[in-house]
Every structure is written in structure tokens, then in C-alpha cells.
Design an enzyme around this catalytic site. Structure first.
Site, short mmCIF file in Angstrom:
data_model
loop_
_atom_site.label_atom_id
_atom_site.label_comp_id
_atom_site.label_asym_id
_atom_site.label_seq_id
_atom_site.Cartn_x
_atom_site.Cartn_y
_atom_site.Cartn_z
N SER A 100 -27.07 22.24 -31.51
CA SER A 100 -25.96 23.04 -31.14
C SER A 100 -25.25 22.15 -29.84
CB SER A 100 -26.12 24.58 -30.82
OG SER A 100 -25.02 24.96 -30.76
N MET A 101 -25.28 23.03 -28.59
CA MET A 101 -24.70 22.39 -27.47
C MET A 101 -25.64 21.31 -26.94
SD MET A 101 -24.94 24.45 -23.72
CE MET A 101 -24.31 23.36 -22.62
N ASP A 229 -22.77 27.87 -41.71
CA ASP A 229 -22.68 27.88 -40.24
C ASP A 229 -21.54 28.79 -39.68
OD1 ASP A 229 -22.72 27.68 -37.44
OD2 ASP A 229 -23.67 25.92 -37.44
#
Length: 278
Positions: A100-101, A229
Site C-alpha cells: 500500500s503506502m 480492493d
């Protein structure tokens, strides 16, 4: 618990980062997602170590058991922290794995340092290359929705994070894995992070455009994303990244949510280990 100390004269601060280091062999560095800690990787750490690799998982500044400075949560600062970890542990031929990040740290590191000490990269449910909706990224997250996230983090952070966790796992569709106990566990980790760091890092992943940096990813790269997602839309992230990163293998996991490291751990682990062994 072990720590490394960053040494950054430009920022005028040293920050202690908590990390876990297990196994031997080629180093695999796991970079956690927002707003969790290295603890999210428990199902991957065991698999990576058992497969004969050295696995290092660390807490981003402001999260887990790492220090909580007030400033410097931009991606360049976070990549400098990653560099400090690699240099102080004298790691070479690394595989960077960003969830993710954490994909932002991977790409910014490769932009700043090239493939120095890095052999491969992995982007899982990654925000790369861009989250925000723009004229040339029409399927991104609208700015008013991002602003709403920032406001919620300011005014009702604890409540917001509880609801976020449900979307993180698509919990209504994955009740066998995303149980109430799991949601409570993640909520405990997320709410224990620095409130200020939680907001500042959200600004970083919400507003950083990595599209110009994708050409800097020159190492073989595995991209994994779930087609269900709800946190990071696949069309604005991995679909785009797979078209721009030169040497990549792209795996879409059917019906997988953002938090596929838990709900679809067997599929993810198999893909990861196959890539590591190549």
C-alpha cells in the site's frame, strides 16, 4: 527489541526505528501499510524465513514502536529512513517489498539511489503511481473524499479507523479471516500510532504523484493487487504501474481486498516466494 538510529543532518534529527530481523540468506525488507505496523506481516515473515531468506520488517516513523517526531513524513524523508536501515545493517542484494503506502518508499528509494544494494522490488496493493483523481487520472479518489479522510482523522480518528478496517478487508465478504478479533487487533495497532503521523502520512500517500518516477524502477518487479480492493482502486494504481514499470510481473488476485496479506495469504505468499526464488 532492536532499533536503528537514522542520521540526518539536513533534517536536524535522529530517529530510532524499531525493526525485526530473522533468518539468513538474501535480505527481504517488508515495508508496512498505513495505518498499521510491522505486525501486519506475521503471515509473510514466517513464510519468507522458512523459504531460506533473511526477513527484516520495520516500523515506519510515527508507527509501531518507532520514534514519533513531529516533522518529516514526506516520502523523501521516509526513503531516507529506509536507506539508514539498509546501510546500518549493511544489507546488500535486497528485495524491497512495499504494501500500500509502502510502495511509495520503494519507488522513492529507487528514484534517489537507483538499484544500489537492491536486486528486486515487490508492490502489493500499492498506491503506486497515484491515488488522487486528476484530469489525467479520472478513476482516482476525488480530492473532496481525501479531504474528508483528513477531517475524519482530525475529528473522529478512533471511529474512522474502525470503519476503515472493515473496508480494508472487505470484512462482510471475508468473515472467516477478517474476524471481529482481527479487526479489533488492527484497530488497536492503528489507534496506537501517532495521531499526527497518521494524518501527515495520509497526506503523503493521498497527494504524491509517482508517475514521473516509474522510469526509475529498473529492477525486476512483482506487482500484486486484488481486483476487489476498496481502499486503493486497482485501475488507478497497479493497472497503471504495470504498464510503465519496465521489468514487471503483474498478478491480479480475484476477489481479494486491500488486506490480501491476510484474506488471501496463501496466494500472496506463493506469488512472493516464486518471485524471490527466480
Amino acid at each position: 527489541m532492536p532499533f536503528i538510529e537514522t542520521e540526518d543532518i539536513q533534517r536536524g534529527e535522529n530517529v530510532y526505528l524499531n525493526y525485526q530481523d530473522h533468518g539468513d540468506g538474501q535480505p527481504v525488507i517488508l515495508i508496512h501499510g498505513w495505518p498499521l505496523s510491522h505486525k501486519m506481516w506475521e503471515n509473510q515473515v514466517q513464510a519468507v524465513v522458512d523459504a531460506g531468506f533473511r526477513c527484516i520488517a520495520y516500523d515506519r516513523r510515527g508507527f509501531g514502536d518507532s520514534d514519533r517526531p513531529y516533522l518529516h513524513y514526506d516520502y523523501t524523508s521516509l526513503a531516507l529512513d529506509l536507506r539508514a536501515l539498509i546501510e546500518q545493517l549493511d544489507l546488500r542484494h535486497c528485495v524491497l517489498v512495499g504494501f500500500s503506502m509502502g510502495g511509495g518508499e520503494v519507488v522513492r528509494y529507487l528514484s534517489m539511489y537507483g538499484n544500489d544494494r537492491i536486486d528486486k522490488a515487490v508492490l502489493i496493493s500499492s498506491i503506486i503511481p497515484i491515488v488522487k483523481k486528476t484530469d489525467d487520472n479520472p478513476k482516482g479518489v476525488p480530492e473532496d473524499k481525501l479531504d474528508g479522510i483528513m477531517e475524519a482523522l482530525q475529528t473522529k480518528r478512533v471511529t474512522f479507523l474502525a470503519e476503515f478496517s472493515k473496508l480494508f478487508y472487505n470484512s462482510s465478504d471475508n468473515k472467516d479471516t477478517a474476524t471481529e478479533e482481527v479487526l479489533q487487533y488492527d484497530w488497536t495497532i492503528a489507534t496506537a500510532a501517532s495521531p499526527h503521523a497518521t494524518i501527515e502520512t495520509a497526506k503523503a500517500w493521498g497527494h504524491t504523484d509517482f508517475r514521473p518516477e516509474l522510469r526509475n524502477v529498473t529492477v525486476p518487479t512483482l506487482i500484486v493487487h486484488g481486483d476487489a480492493d476498496q481502499i486503493v482502486p486497482i485501475e488507478t494504481s497497479s493497472d497503471q504501474a504495470s504498464k510503465e514499470i519496465r521489468q514487471n510481473k503483474y498478478i491480479k488476485i480475484k476477489n481479494a481486498p486491500h488486506g490480501l496479506f491476510l484474506t488471501h495469504k496463501e496466494e500472496l505468499n506463493n506469488a512472493l516466494l516464486d518471485f524471490l526464488r527466480q
